[in-house]
Design an enzyme around this catalytic site. Structure first.
Site, short mmCIF file in Angstrom:
data_model
loop_
_atom_site.label_atom_id
_atom_site.label_comp_id
_atom_site.label_asym_id
_atom_site.label_seq_id
_atom_site.Cartn_x
_atom_site.Cartn_y
_atom_site.Cartn_z
N ASN A 130 36.86 9.91 102.75
CA ASN A 130 36.60 9.40 101.41
C ASN A 130 35.62 8.24 101.46
O ASN A 130 35.62 7.45 102.41
CB ASN A 130 37.91 8.99 100.71
CG ASN A 130 38.52 7.74 101.30
OD1 ASN A 130 38.04 6.64 101.04
ND2 ASN A 130 39.58 7.89 102.09
N ASN A 132 35.36 5.85 99.08
CA ASN A 132 35.76 4.89 98.07
C ASN A 132 35.81 3.45 98.58
O ASN A 132 36.03 2.53 97.81
CB ASN A 132 37.11 5.27 97.46
CG ASN A 132 37.01 6.51 96.59
OD1 ASN A 132 36.54 7.55 97.04
ND2 ASN A 132 37.42 6.41 95.35
N CYS A 179 42.34 15.59 95.84
CA CYS A 179 43.17 15.61 97.04
C CYS A 179 42.97 16.86 97.90
O CYS A 179 42.86 16.74 99.13
CB CYS A 179 44.64 15.44 96.67
SG CYS A 179 45.36 16.77 95.68
N ASP A 208 54.90 6.32 93.91
CA ASP A 208 55.72 5.11 93.77
C ASP A 208 54.84 3.88 93.96
O ASP A 208 54.61 3.43 95.08
CB ASP A 208 56.85 5.16 94.81
CG ASP A 208 57.70 3.91 94.81
OD1 ASP A 208 57.73 3.22 93.77
OD2 ASP A 208 58.31 3.61 95.85
N ASP A 210 55.23 0.60 92.89
CA ASP A 210 55.83 -0.69 93.21
C ASP A 210 56.67 -0.67 94.49
O ASP A 210 57.36 -1.64 94.80
CB ASP A 210 56.66 -1.23 92.04
CG ASP A 210 57.75 -0.25 91.60
OD1 ASP A 210 57.96 0.74 92.31
OD2 ASP A 210 58.37 -0.51 90.55
N ASN A 212 59.49 0.68 95.55
CA ASN A 212 60.94 0.48 95.58
C ASN A 212 61.68 1.80 95.82
O ASN A 212 62.89 1.90 95.63
CB ASN A 212 61.43 -0.16 94.29
CG ASN A 212 61.23 0.75 93.07
OD1 ASN A 212 60.58 1.79 93.17
ND2 ASN A 212 61.78 0.34 91.94
N SER A 214 61.70 4.57 94.24
CA SER A 214 62.18 5.32 93.07
C SER A 214 61.03 5.41 92.06
O SER A 214 60.10 4.61 92.08
CB SER A 214 63.39 4.63 92.43
OG SER A 214 63.01 3.41 91.84
N ASP A 231 54.59 3.76 87.86
CA ASP A 231 55.05 4.90 88.64
C ASP A 231 54.74 6.20 87.90
O ASP A 231 54.70 6.24 86.66
CB ASP A 231 56.55 4.82 88.90
CG ASP A 231 56.91 3.72 89.89
OD1 ASP A 231 55.99 3.15 90.48
OD2 ASP A 231 58.11 3.45 90.05
N HIS A 237 50.24 17.27 95.23
CA HIS A 237 49.37 16.49 96.10
C HIS A 237 49.20 17.26 97.40
O HIS A 237 50.11 17.98 97.83
CB HIS A 237 49.96 15.10 96.38
CG HIS A 237 49.06 14.21 97.18
ND1 HIS A 237 47.73 14.04 96.88
CD2 HIS A 237 49.29 13.45 98.29
CE1 HIS A 237 47.18 13.21 97.75
NE2 HIS A 237 48.11 12.84 98.63
N ASP A 260 46.51 11.33 105.49
CA ASP A 260 46.15 11.54 104.08
C ASP A 260 44.82 10.86 103.80
O ASP A 260 44.73 9.63 103.82
CB ASP A 260 47.24 10.98 103.17
CG ASP A 260 47.09 11.44 101.72
OD1 ASP A 260 45.99 11.94 101.37
OD2 ASP A 260 48.06 11.33 100.95
#
Length: 268
Positions: A130, A132, A179, A208, A210, A212, A214, A231, A237, A260
């Site tokens: 990539n 970027n 992707c 995800d 942040d 955490n 979840s 989120d 993906h 990845d």
């Protein structure tokens, strides 16, 4: 005169110059005999990328065609992809990619000395697929807006055209990739260098932000969704897995390793 070159299983990959030096008395004569290229060898039991099963070597190293699964969990689409890792000039492009990386530019000697390690090479290639992060990467990612001035990611069906265009445009990122395109091109490069590689598709793929572990969604007392969480869950993906041992982690971690190339937020 015949020469036999026997390289260590952990030798640095890349281009080598072969020079014959003859000493006669006080005189030294040198003659350049040519170049050869050393790659990772999944057929060599001493190599970190050794793959014992011949059928798997045929699939994950030598196969130039494959299928990438995209879509969503209720409608999975199989897209054909041409890896073309043995096509003309592809090897030169892949080796040049290593020399264009930020790792090489920051410290060429250290970078080259680590090219016998598939972990390290995988990380360098993952970064270079990539563009970027302004490192002459192969593809620029784009997920929103119009694609009219450049190639829509959904139009790509193979890696060879992308890598050739990157080379022809003086190593400016090709526009655009998503992707599955990043993963398809990285599979080509790693197979070309001798690292067994495959693609993995995951549906309802958690993002995800942040960290955490979840996917958080918030609602007010009336049940209305509140847009305060970054989120999300992607339809799908695609990433890569490469086969090599992990002496740094222990034998229980040997085997398929996740790589990845899709540009993401930096993690901790």
């Amino acid at each position: 005169m015949n020469f036999t070159i026997s390289s260590p299983a952990n030798a640095v990959i890349g281009r080598y110059n072969l020079i014959l030096q003859v000493t006669s008395g006080n005189k030294i004569f040198s003659r350049f005999l040519g170049q050869f290229v050393l790659l990772f060898n999944p057929w060599c039991p001493g190599d970190d990328v050794y793959m014992a099963n011949e059928n798997e070597r045929q699939e994950y190293v030598l196969n130039e065609n494959g299928i990438i699964f995209v879509g969503n969990a209720k409608y999975i689409e199989a897209r054909g992809w041409y890896y073309g890792q043995f096509q003309d000039h592809l090897l030169n492009i892949c080796l040049t990619m290593l020399d264009l990386s930020l790792y090489y530019r920051q410290d060429p000697a250290i970078d080259v000395s680590r090219r016998g390690d598939p972990k390290y090479v995988g990380r360098v290639i993952s970064s270079m697929i990539n563009g970027n992060d302004n490192d002459n990467g192969v593809l620029l990612g784009k997920w929103q807006g119009s694609f009219h001035s450049h190639e829509n990611p959904s139009r790509w069906d193979g890696s060879v055209v992308i890598l050739q265009k990157w080379c022809q445009d003086n190593y400016k990122p090709v526009q655009y990739g998503q992707c599955w395109v990043f993963a398809g091109v990285m599979c080509t490069v790693l197979r070309c260098l001798g690292i067994p590689t495959r693609l993995v598709s995951n549906f309802n793929s958690a993002h995800d932000v942040d960290r955490n572990l979840s996917i958080d969604k918030y609602y007010d007392s009336s049940g209305k969704s509140l847009n305060i969480s970054k989120d999300s869950t992607w339809d799908y993906h695609v990433w890569n897995e490469s086969w090599f041992i992990r002496p740094d982690l222990g034998t229980s971690y040997n085997g398929w390793q996740v790589l990845d190339a899709t540009p993401q937020e930096q993690s901790r």
